[in-house]
Design a protein around this motif. Structure first.
Motif, short mmCIF file in Angstrom:
data_model
loop_
_atom_site.label_atom_id
_atom_site.label_comp_id
_atom_site.label_asym_id
_atom_site.label_seq_id
_atom_site.Cartn_x
_atom_site.Cartn_y
_atom_site.Cartn_z
N UNK A 1 -11.85 92.68 36.67
CA UNK A 1 -10.65 93.51 36.46
C UNK A 1 -9.41 92.62 36.63
N UNK A 2 -8.33 93.02 35.95
CA UNK A 2 -7.14 92.15 35.90
C UNK A 2 -6.65 91.73 37.28
N UNK A 3 -6.59 92.73 38.19
CA UNK A 3 -6.00 92.47 39.50
C UNK A 3 -6.82 91.54 40.37
N UNK A 4 -8.02 91.17 39.94
CA UNK A 4 -8.84 90.27 40.73
C UNK A 4 -8.25 88.86 40.71
N UNK B 1 -7.13 98.74 40.13
CA UNK B 1 -8.20 97.91 40.68
C UNK B 1 -9.24 98.85 41.28
N UNK C 1 -5.07 89.81 47.82
CA UNK C 1 -5.87 88.76 47.17
C UNK C 1 -6.09 87.58 48.10
N UNK D 1 -1.95 98.36 39.43
CA UNK D 1 -1.38 97.02 39.28
C UNK D 1 -0.66 96.86 37.95
N UNK E 1 0.10 93.85 35.15
CA UNK E 1 -0.12 92.48 34.70
C UNK E 1 1.08 92.11 33.85
#
Ligand code: SF4
Ligand code: SF4
Lengths: 175, 288
Positions: free
Chosen positions: A169-172, B148, B214, B154, B156
């Protein structure tokens, strides 16, 4: 009229040509005496692990470059009569004038953690290639694309190595 | 001018335009970076122009996300303690510094429009509520707004093409659009090297400090690979900065999390507009 047009055209072309030719170029990187470093020699022949010099690689986000004095930890040992040691010493004495120039290839909106990949069992050479390749390809960074990340994360690249599928997923990986 | 000449002239013009488009543009920003005091001043101004209060309705404690692929162990969120918060606005400034949020131009400021990810609604701080069933994400044509598995809505930035559909579809107006190039205008300051600056034409909003999550996760996965990551011990910038400890960050699915520990004794509320969208950020008031 015709001459005027032609003149104007030539002038304009001249401007553009000058802009393309003489605009400020990226400055050259200077190094003292051009000391070559051979990854294959240090890695495969001597058997040094990458993490000996790139100390962050096993547990930190960045792999890091070694301090130049670290080179001398080995090179000043009386291993050989190599006249190169003198050259290294003189370069080291001027090391401060020539800091490591590390060009970040990873864009800032991408996160990559070396240590976490190491912990998952990924070898340095899986992404960076063999030591000979590293030599040729300037550390391999240019070859990475999001597709190469995704291929591995979705289990395609190293089938049979038993890697767990990783997040896609993008947020990873992006912020 | 005859036909031939006309075509020739047109091609020359076209060629010129191509060359003009390819040239390297000089940096006109002049490198101006605003002082920290300007950010403090802007926060004070924003506090004096607070928006209307929300109509709050009571909700149960958030549970696992009801979406495909959701994590069964993590759902991050926050609870804002309305009994503790005194509206000082320190959270707004902390968020700006953590996330490199730009200042607004003078005209925007005068009109009461700010880029702040936290805004006061009747003396109550409000950021994106990270709805589990987020209406903004549904209308994003490029997939730049996405969820997520652990509950963060989120953005991008590099995928965002600036349609602003998400902003129009957010019931509480949590999204902020970059109408100007804030770096060129000298409105942005890179307080935090870990967070990229957003370019013109990109939407932004509270990320629940995605970068902190993260980094925390990656560090744990690298050093303790066998241990499941629950985000324990982590705080967002706003919750860290609050002198009244009024913003509690945590994991709704972790009984040990300070968020659950506190919220289970309190009454939880969210704005009426998003009450059935399963928000991850809630208000709390009173004791049960
Ligand atoms: S810093 Fe804390 S007390 Fe101040 S406005 Fe934010 S939540 Fe309220
Ligand atoms: S969680 Fe982070 S991004 Fe969201 S409002 Fe708080 S400081 Fe800002």
């Amino acid at each position: 009229m015709k001459y005027l047009m032609a003149g104007l055209l030539a002038l304009l072309c001249g401007f553009f040509l000058a802009d393309f030719l003489f605009r400020q170029q990226a400055s050259e990187v200077k190094t003292p005496g051009n000391i070559p470093f051979d990854h294959a020699l240090h890695g495969d022949s001597i058997g040094l692990d990458c993490s000996h010099c790139h100390t962050g690689v096993t547990y930190q986000a960045h792999a890091y470059l070694p301090s130049k004095t670290d080179c001398m930890d080995c090179h000043r040992l009386p291993l050989t009569e190599n006249p190169g040691i003198e050259k290294l010493d003189s370069a080291l004495s001027r090391a401060e004038e020539f800091p490591w120039v590390h060009k970040r290839v990873l864009p800032e909106h991408v996160v990559f953690h070396h240590g976490l990949h190491f912990a998952a069992g990924v070898q340095c050479s899986d992404c960076h290639g063999s030591t000979e390749k590293i030599q040729k390809n300037r550390y391999g960074g240019e070859r990475f694309t999001m597709q190469s990340c995704l291929d591995c994360h979705s289990g395609k690249t190293f089938e049979g190595r038993g890697f767990k599928k990783a997040a896609i997923h993008c947020g990873a990986c992006h912020r | 001018m005859d036909r031939r000449e006309f075509i020739k002239a047109c091609s020359v013009v076209a060629l010129m335009q191509v060359l003009w488009g390819c040239r390297r543009l000089p940096d006109l920003s002049g490198g101006k970076v605003p002082e920290i005091a300007e950010f403090e001043k802007e926060v004070r101004l924003a506090l004096s122009r607070a928006k209307g209060a929300f109509d709050l309705v009571q909700v149960p404690m958030p549970g696992p996300l009801d979406v495909h692929g959701a994590s069964p162990v993590n759902r991050f969120g926050m609870a804002i303690d309305l009994d503790a918060c005194d509206g000082c606005g320190k959270c707004i400034l902390a968020c700006m510094q953590e996330n490199n949020i730009p200042l607004s131009s003078k005209g925007e400021r005068d009109a009461g429009r700010f880029m702040h990810w936290i805004e006061m609604h009747g003396g109550t701080p409000a950021m994106c509520f990270h709805c589990g069933n987020a209406p903004c994400e549904k209308v994003c044509p490029t997939g730049a707004a996405s969820h997520t598995p652990d509950g963060l809505s989120t953005m991008m930035y590099k995928r965002c093409t600036g349609s602003r559909f998400c902003g129009a579809n957010c019931p509480v107006g949590a999204r902020k659009f970059n109408y100007v190039d804030s770096v060129k205008e000298g409105l942005a300051r890179k307080f935090n090297p870990e967070v990229p600056l957003r370019s013109k034409g990109v939407m932004e909003k509270c990320s629940l400090c995605l970068q902190r999550l993260q980094d925390h996760k990656h560090a744990q996965m690298a050093t303790r690979p066998g241990v499941e990551w629950r985000g324990s011990g982590l705080k967002t910038a706003c919750s860290e900065a609050c002198p009244k400890n009024a913003i509690i960050f945590g994991n709704w699915l972790d009984q040990e999390s300070p968020l659950v520990q506190e919220a289970k004794h309190r009454n939880l509320y969210v704005p009426r507009e998003i009450a059935n969208l399963d928000p991850s950020v809630v208000y709390m008031r009173g004791r049960r």
